[in-house]
Write an enzyme that holds these catalytic residues in place. Sequence first.
Site, PDB file in Angstrom:
ATOM      1  N   TYR A 109      48.646  49.828  54.283  1.00  0.00           N
ATOM      2  CA  TYR A 109      47.937  49.326  53.099  1.00  0.00           C
ATOM      3  C   TYR A 109      46.772  50.254  52.785  1.00  0.00           C
ATOM      4  O   TYR A 109      46.010  50.625  53.681  1.00  0.00           O
ATOM      5  CB  TYR A 109      47.406  47.904  53.353  1.00  0.00           C
ATOM      6  CG  TYR A 109      46.544  47.408  52.210  1.00  0.00           C
ATOM      7  CD1 TYR A 109      47.111  46.671  51.175  1.00  0.00           C
ATOM      8  CD2 TYR A 109      45.186  47.725  52.132  1.00  0.00           C
ATOM      9  CE1 TYR A 109      46.337  46.259  50.094  1.00  0.00           C
ATOM     10  CE2 TYR A 109      44.413  47.327  51.047  1.00  0.00           C
ATOM     11  CZ  TYR A 109      44.996  46.592  50.047  1.00  0.00           C
ATOM     12  OH  TYR A 109      44.248  46.199  48.971  1.00  0.00           O
ATOM     13  N   GLU A 197      45.518  49.531  44.380  1.00  0.00           N
ATOM     14  CA  GLU A 197      46.043  49.461  45.742  1.00  0.00           C
ATOM     15  C   GLU A 197      47.493  49.882  45.829  1.00  0.00           C
ATOM     16  O   GLU A 197      48.239  49.810  44.841  1.00  0.00           O
ATOM     17  CB  GLU A 197      45.868  48.053  46.337  1.00  0.00           C
ATOM     18  CG  GLU A 197      46.751  47.009  45.711  1.00  0.00           C
ATOM     19  CD  GLU A 197      46.660  45.628  46.397  1.00  0.00           C
ATOM     20  OE1 GLU A 197      45.691  45.350  47.130  1.00  0.00           O
ATOM     21  OE2 GLU A 197      47.586  44.824  46.160  1.00  0.00           O
TER      22      GLU A 197
END
Length: 391
Positions: A109, A197
């Site tokens: 992530y 993201e």
Amino acid sequence: MNIHEYQAKKLAREAGVPVPEGDVATTPDEAKAVAERLGDEGFVVKAQVHAGGRGKAGGVKLAKTPGEVKEHAAKIIGMTLVSPQTGPKGKLVRKVLVERAGKIERELYIGFVLNRSISRYVLTYSRMGGVETEETARLHPELILQEPVDPAFGLAAYQARRAASKLGLKGDSAKQAAEAIMGLWKVFANTDASLAECNPLAVMSDGKIVAVDAKIVFDDNALYRHPELQELYDLDEEDPREAKAKKADLSYVSLEGNIGCLVNGAGLAMATMDLVANYGGMPANFLDIGGGADKTRVSEAFRLILADETVKVIFINIFGGIIQCPMVAEGVVEAAREIGVKVPLVVCLKGTGQEKGRTILSSSGLDIHNVETMSEGAHKAVEMARTEALS
Ligand code: GDP
Ligand code: MN
């Protein structure tokens, strides 16, 4: 403002983030054609909606052949995708992204957000990317790492390298991940985003780094600086009432309950919702008509509430400071005359011109229940919504 994954990936690619090859499609045949253009095998078909959690909700499917891509696209286009991020009503899928898919070794992530408490943008990253990230953040917050960014200098290359190393990457993979992080920072900074993201940022089986998913949210307050980004706005993804409200310059958020609230001032609107909830009811909306509202704006606001079929009772809670109660009353009556109101109104008018406002409403022929305090009003509205729902 939210955008689709395929749009976010285009921006990310332009900034140097490695993203899979692919294209968007609105029909199963188009999806098949995209796959044929990409190669003979190994594809992924992904629902394009403004919400995450698609993988678990059946909106992301792997396919071996273009034929299989078409089959998946036929199922995904037109489906109502329900994930924790869509709300219980779900979102209708109108398009899919078809991409070349490889074998994923690990899912990481990376993301940028503003951390207001330290007045810094932060790079947030974790070895535990993928569809369980939210769960990881909750159970193992120590696995989510952060790198604050100096707003004057931006993200430094050494910070990106440090993050890549802490993600357990070495050699070429580490280098590519650091470049991906720098690229994502560029998009985030250059578009005035509030979030950018990649979840997951994948380490493929050959060691290559690929942003398998991308999400960008723009800060609405900065959109005036980016006319090119406004073109990415997808009206289909917006709640139609919220879109209408935006046009009329009203703050409106549609909610799940059945008590329509017409209030002036964001604080008072919030307090009104709290009180309604406190008495066991559920507001149908958050609506702040604002301090400088005129009659047209009030009647536009009232129309929005009336257009919501789930509304069983309307609670008008106005504090007349700058705003004049009689003006609000006239706006309400004007809209009511045009559309017709089938539900009762609980009215709490306080402040400037409250008596005159009440008279206008009481003599309008509408089903009005005047109250003295907002607490009393919330209580009454909740009770009436309950009886109306039963009848
Ligand atoms: P989200 O659930 O809405 O966040 O959608 P994602 O794009 O993150 O996809 C969910 C999951 O599907 C990912 O975590 C991957 O495990 C898998 N996935 C998505 N794209 C690919 C791909 O190109 N190849 C492979 N092997 N898996 C993928
Ligand atoms: Mn994802």
